[in-house]
Write a protein that holds these residues in place. Structure first.
Motif, PDB file in Angstrom:
ATOM      1  N   LEU A  61      35.602  37.777  26.431  1.00 35.72           N
ATOM      2  CA  LEU A  61      35.988  38.018  27.636  1.00 35.72           C
ATOM      3  C   LEU A  61      36.833  39.287  27.707  1.00 35.72           C
ATOM      4  O   LEU A  61      36.722  40.098  28.701  1.00 35.72           O
ATOM      5  CB  LEU A  61      36.736  36.958  28.265  1.00 35.72           C
ATOM      6  CG  LEU A  61      37.462  36.925  29.658  1.00 35.72           C
ATOM      7  CD1 LEU A  61      36.481  37.288  30.751  1.00 35.72           C
ATOM      8  CD2 LEU A  61      38.207  35.673  29.957  1.00 35.72           C
ATOM      9  N   ASP A  62      37.732  39.355  26.891  1.00 34.32           N
ATOM     10  CA  ASP A  62      38.602  40.530  26.672  1.00 34.32           C
ATOM     11  C   ASP A  62      37.901  41.810  26.524  1.00 34.32           C
ATOM     12  O   ASP A  62      38.159  42.899  27.332  1.00 34.32           O
ATOM     13  CB  ASP A  62      39.611  40.292  25.649  1.00 34.32           C
ATOM     14  CG  ASP A  62      40.568  39.625  25.864  1.00 34.32           C
ATOM     15  OD1 ASP A  62      40.883  39.034  26.970  1.00 34.32           O
ATOM     16  OD2 ASP A  62      41.327  39.069  24.713  1.00 34.32           O
ATOM     17  N   GLU A  63      36.637  42.033  25.762  1.00 36.82           N
ATOM     18  CA  GLU A  63      36.027  43.100  25.518  1.00 36.82           C
ATOM     19  C   GLU A  63      35.345  43.238  26.963  1.00 36.82           C
ATOM     20  O   GLU A  63      34.880  44.501  27.310  1.00 36.82           O
ATOM     21  CB  GLU A  63      35.131  42.984  24.177  1.00 36.82           C
ATOM     22  CG  GLU A  63      35.831  43.232  23.112  1.00 36.82           C
ATOM     23  CD  GLU A  63      36.601  44.509  23.020  1.00 36.82           C
ATOM     24  OE1 GLU A  63      35.941  45.615  23.514  1.00 36.82           O
ATOM     25  OE2 GLU A  63      37.774  44.628  22.998  1.00 36.82           O
ATOM     26  N   MET A  64      34.676  42.194  27.670  1.00 44.66           N
ATOM     27  CA  MET A  64      33.842  42.491  28.784  1.00 44.66           C
ATOM     28  C   MET A  64      34.692  43.132  29.864  1.00 44.66           C
ATOM     29  O   MET A  64      34.417  44.047  30.562  1.00 44.66           O
ATOM     30  CB  MET A  64      33.609  41.134  29.478  1.00 44.66           C
ATOM     31  CG  MET A  64      32.913  41.122  30.730  1.00 44.66           C
ATOM     32  SD  MET A  64      31.453  42.139  30.853  1.00 44.66           S
ATOM     33  CE  MET A  64      30.066  41.117  30.292  1.00 44.66           C
ATOM     34  N   VAL A  65      36.028  42.624  29.898  1.00 47.74           N
ATOM     35  CA  VAL A  65      36.826  43.384  30.704  1.00 47.74           C
ATOM     36  C   VAL A  65      37.019  45.034  30.637  1.00 47.74           C
ATOM     37  O   VAL A  65      37.143  45.713  31.535  1.00 47.74           O
ATOM     38  CB  VAL A  65      38.297  42.727  30.894  1.00 47.74           C
ATOM     39  CG1 VAL A  65      39.582  43.292  31.602  1.00 47.74           C
ATOM     40  CG2 VAL A  65      38.308  41.254  31.511  1.00 47.74           C
ATOM     41  N   MET A  66      37.209  45.285  29.308  1.00 49.22           N
ATOM     42  CA  MET A  66      37.475  46.645  29.004  1.00 49.22           C
ATOM     43  C   MET A  66      36.117  47.400  29.285  1.00 49.22           C
ATOM     44  O   MET A  66      36.296  48.425  29.854  1.00 49.22           O
ATOM     45  CB  MET A  66      37.633  46.602  27.354  1.00 49.22           C
ATOM     46  CG  MET A  66      39.142  46.133  27.024  1.00 49.22           C
ATOM     47  SD  MET A  66      40.421  47.284  27.463  1.00 49.22           S
ATOM     48  CE  MET A  66      40.208  48.546  26.519  1.00 49.22           C
ATOM     49  N   ASP A 119      24.055  44.451  32.569  1.00 45.99           N
ATOM     50  CA  ASP A 119      23.885  45.261  31.430  1.00 45.99           C
ATOM     51  C   ASP A 119      24.587  45.424  30.118  1.00 45.99           C
ATOM     52  O   ASP A 119      24.187  45.662  29.158  1.00 45.99           O
ATOM     53  CB  ASP A 119      23.762  46.942  32.029  1.00 45.99           C
ATOM     54  CG  ASP A 119      22.881  47.359  33.009  1.00 45.99           C
ATOM     55  OD1 ASP A 119      21.977  46.571  33.044  1.00 45.99           O
ATOM     56  OD2 ASP A 119      23.229  48.231  33.714  1.00 45.99           O
ATOM     57  N   ILE A 120      26.241  45.224  30.466  1.00 47.93           N
ATOM     58  CA  ILE A 120      26.704  44.942  29.048  1.00 47.93           C
ATOM     59  C   ILE A 120      26.363  43.467  28.270  1.00 47.93           C
ATOM     60  O   ILE A 120      26.360  43.771  27.142  1.00 47.93           O
ATOM     61  CB  ILE A 120      28.490  44.863  29.516  1.00 47.93           C
ATOM     62  CG1 ILE A 120      29.095  46.096  30.279  1.00 47.93           C
ATOM     63  CG2 ILE A 120      29.139  44.169  28.520  1.00 47.93           C
ATOM     64  CD1 ILE A 120      30.065  45.825  31.019  1.00 47.93           C
ATOM     65  N   ARG A 121      26.080  42.698  28.740  1.00 44.92           N
ATOM     66  CA  ARG A 121      25.737  41.513  28.225  1.00 44.92           C
ATOM     67  C   ARG A 121      24.368  41.698  27.533  1.00 44.92           C
ATOM     68  O   ARG A 121      24.093  41.130  26.504  1.00 44.92           O
ATOM     69  CB  ARG A 121      25.690  40.297  29.292  1.00 44.92           C
ATOM     70  CG  ARG A 121      26.745  39.668  29.330  1.00 44.92           C
ATOM     71  CD  ARG A 121      27.036  38.600  30.365  1.00 44.92           C
ATOM     72  NE  ARG A 121      28.248  37.885  30.455  1.00 44.92           N
ATOM     73  CZ  ARG A 121      28.778  37.141  31.652  1.00 44.92           C
ATOM     74  NH1 ARG A 121      27.741  36.951  32.741  1.00 44.92           N
ATOM     75  NH2 ARG A 121      29.932  36.680  31.656  1.00 44.92           N
ATOM     76  N   ALA A 122      23.426  42.327  28.232  1.00 48.59           N
ATOM     77  CA  ALA A 122      22.146  42.753  27.563  1.00 48.59           C
ATOM     78  C   ALA A 122      22.403  43.590  26.231  1.00 48.59           C
ATOM     79  O   ALA A 122      21.737  43.298  25.336  1.00 48.59           O
ATOM     80  CB  ALA A 122      21.277  43.531  28.443  1.00 48.59           C
ATOM     81  N   ASP A 123      23.456  44.443  26.390  1.00 53.66           N
ATOM     82  CA  ASP A 123      23.795  45.185  25.047  1.00 53.66           C
ATOM     83  C   ASP A 123      24.317  44.281  24.167  1.00 53.66           C
ATOM     84  O   ASP A 123      24.253  44.751  22.828  1.00 53.66           O
ATOM     85  CB  ASP A 123      24.471  46.563  25.685  1.00 53.66           C
ATOM     86  CG  ASP A 123      24.039  47.716  25.739  1.00 53.66           C
ATOM     87  OD1 ASP A 123      22.716  47.748  25.453  1.00 53.66           O
ATOM     88  OD2 ASP A 123      24.742  48.773  26.094  1.00 53.66           O
ATOM     89  N   ASN A 124      25.209  43.474  24.494  1.00 56.74           N
ATOM     90  CA  ASN A 124      25.986  42.661  23.539  1.00 56.74           C
ATOM     91  C   ASN A 124      26.076  41.122  23.945  1.00 56.74           C
ATOM     92  O   ASN A 124      27.165  41.062  24.672  1.00 56.74           O
ATOM     93  CB  ASN A 124      27.387  43.304  23.501  1.00 56.74           C
ATOM     94  CG  ASN A 124      28.273  42.566  22.384  1.00 56.74           C
ATOM     95  OD1 ASN A 124      27.955  41.614  21.665  1.00 56.74           O
ATOM     96  ND2 ASN A 124      29.354  43.142  22.287  1.00 56.74           N
ATOM     97  N   PRO A 125      25.224  40.428  23.676  1.00 60.41           N
ATOM     98  CA  PRO A 125      25.260  39.076  24.136  1.00 60.41           C
ATOM     99  C   PRO A 125      26.451  38.214  23.651  1.00 60.41           C
ATOM    100  O   PRO A 125      26.832  37.385  24.430  1.00 60.41           O
ATOM    101  CB  PRO A 125      23.874  38.572  23.613  1.00 60.41           C
ATOM    102  CG  PRO A 125      22.995  39.740  23.367  1.00 60.41           C
ATOM    103  CD  PRO A 125      24.041  40.708  22.953  1.00 60.41           C
ATOM    104  N   SER A 126      27.104  38.620  22.871  1.00 60.75           N
ATOM    105  CA  SER A 126      28.269  37.771  22.269  1.00 60.75           C
ATOM    106  C   SER A 126      29.535  38.270  22.619  1.00 60.75           C
ATOM    107  O   SER A 126      30.708  38.136  21.974  1.00 60.75           O
ATOM    108  CB  SER A 126      28.068  37.373  20.882  1.00 60.75           C
ATOM    109  OG  SER A 126      28.149  38.725  20.162  1.00 60.75           O
ATOM    110  N   ILE A 127      29.643  39.267  23.461  1.00 60.39           N
ATOM    111  CA  ILE A 127      30.819  39.920  23.969  1.00 60.39           C
ATOM    112  C   ILE A 127      31.942  38.932  24.384  1.00 60.39           C
ATOM    113  O   ILE A 127      31.726  37.972  25.149  1.00 60.39           O
ATOM    114  CB  ILE A 127      30.429  40.967  24.840  1.00 60.39           C
ATOM    115  CG1 ILE A 127      31.768  41.881  25.138  1.00 60.39           C
ATOM    116  CG2 ILE A 127      30.280  40.362  26.225  1.00 60.39           C
ATOM    117  CD1 ILE A 127      31.575  43.148  25.934  1.00 60.39           C
TER     118      ILE A 127
END
Length: 367
Positions: free
Chosen positions: A101-106, A91-99
């Motif tokens: 790694l640090d922001e993905m962890v958050m 879901d997070i990647r669908a919202d923001n494909p270019s996220i």
């Protein structure tokens, strides 16, 4: 008012929150000794994110639960969040494909913390304290942003835990203007908490008394007995006086309890966050109701080792005239208008030395 939902991920969490809040619950059994503590003015929270652990201890006298990133990680390690994490990543990647790694962890931490708290809300129907990631502790804008996001997910039940730092003082003051319930976390001294109460007015602040006792004992500064208890009750009296004067609405949490004896010894404190081990021990050997009395006015004796460091430990409970002047000065300016630099500079100006200036060598030594 809670901030607006900001993403599809948040919208899904909001729906889960509405489902959790809407559940009905049967009345839990009562415990006479827990009931006596509430009569003495102590609100009882259970300190765990583990649903099964909480179910085994739950009584109607408990009114909330508190989680933190360590407790959330313990839940994650059991595997019960595996599917939640997989879905959240997608879901997070669908919202923001270019996220990054640090922001993905958050973001993943945000989702998992919400889901753990919502499981507890669904099971017990009470408030749950959720903690911001420590990475935002020195950033006012990000602290406010994440606090508003958490609160938007479940304004009915979430209490937002914000780290106690100079930036935290400013952040709490800002979000409290909208009425957000805040648990200003990881406090240790009367000074930290009185300043928070007068400048930021959080709903709750803490003394992590068990950690204080352990640090003193582990570093041969004394036997560690009653250090946290003394800091807690000094803080409690200071907050009670400030509330009576109409200067704050902040209540104290006695946190990091380690034993059933501390549950007894700190009776009358505004709030307990009781870890499962201490709660189980207290209920297994329930003291007679008539032996439980308020200890708020108790003066806990502390024995200290013959150490030059001991002289500095009084800052855990001493409230000097210069420190009170610092509080008055910052409170008069309005916490929401201050910057972290304003707070640190005022601390230097009044000579109160509340905030240590960490050097690169200090950080290297800690790591």
């Amino acid at each position: 008012m809670a901030a607006a939902i900001q993403s599809a991920v948040d919208a899904k969490l909001r729906q889960a929150a509405l489902d959790a809040v809407g559940r009905s619950h049967e009345a839990a059994p009562s415990n006479p000794s827990l009931a006596r503590l509430t009569e003495l003015g102590t609100e009882l929270w259970l300190d765990t994110g583990n649903l099964d652990e909480a179910k085994g201890l739950w009584h109607r006298e408990f009114t909330a639960l508190t989680t933190n990133n360590t407790l959330a990680n313990q839940v994650v390690q059991t595997g019960v969040m595996d599917e939640v994490a997989r879905e959240a990543i997608a879901d997070i990647r669908a919202d923001n494909p270019s996220i990054s790694l640090d922001e993905m962890v958050m973001e993943l931490g945000f989702v998992v913390n919400c889901r753990i708290a919502l499981r507890l809300i669904s099971a017990f129907g009470v408030r749950v304290s959720v903690e911001l990631h420590p990475a935002v502790a020195h950033d006012v804008d990000r602290t406010v942003w994440y606090a508003e996001r958490y609160y938007a997910i479940c304004p009915e039940r979430f209490i937002i835990k914000i780290p106690l730092t100079p930036a935290g003082y400013c952040s709490v003051a800002k979000v409290r203007r909208s009425g957000m319930p805040v648990n200003y976390t990881l406090g240790f001294s009367a000074r930290q908490n009185l300043l928070a109460a007068l400048v930021s007015d959080p709903s709750y602040c803490n003394v992590f008394l068990g950690r204080l006792n352990a640090v003193i004992a582990d570093n041969d500064l004394g036997d560690g007995k009653n250090v946290g208890e003394r800091a807690s009750m000094t803080t409690q009296r200071a907050l009670r006086a400030a509330r009576a004067d109409g200067r704050t609405g902040t209540h104290l949490i006695a946190a990091s309890m380690r034993s059933a004896a501390q549950v007894v010894d700190l009776a009358g404190t505004d709030v307990y966050t009781v870890p499962p081990k201490a709660a189980a021990a207290f209920m297994a050997d329930t003291p007679a109701v008539d032996t439980l009395t308020s200890r708020v006015d108790s003066q806990f004796a502390v024995s200290a080792a013959d150490s030059p460091t001991w002289g500095s430990l009084g800052v855990l409970w001493e409230l000097s005239d210069s420190f009170r002047s610092l509080c008055d000065d910052l409170a008069s300016r309005g916490g929401h208008t201050l910057t972290p630099e304003d707070i640190v500079e005022a601390d230097r100006s009044f000579g109160t030395r509340l905030f240590h200036q960490w050097s690169p060598e200090d950080y290297a030594r800690i790591r």
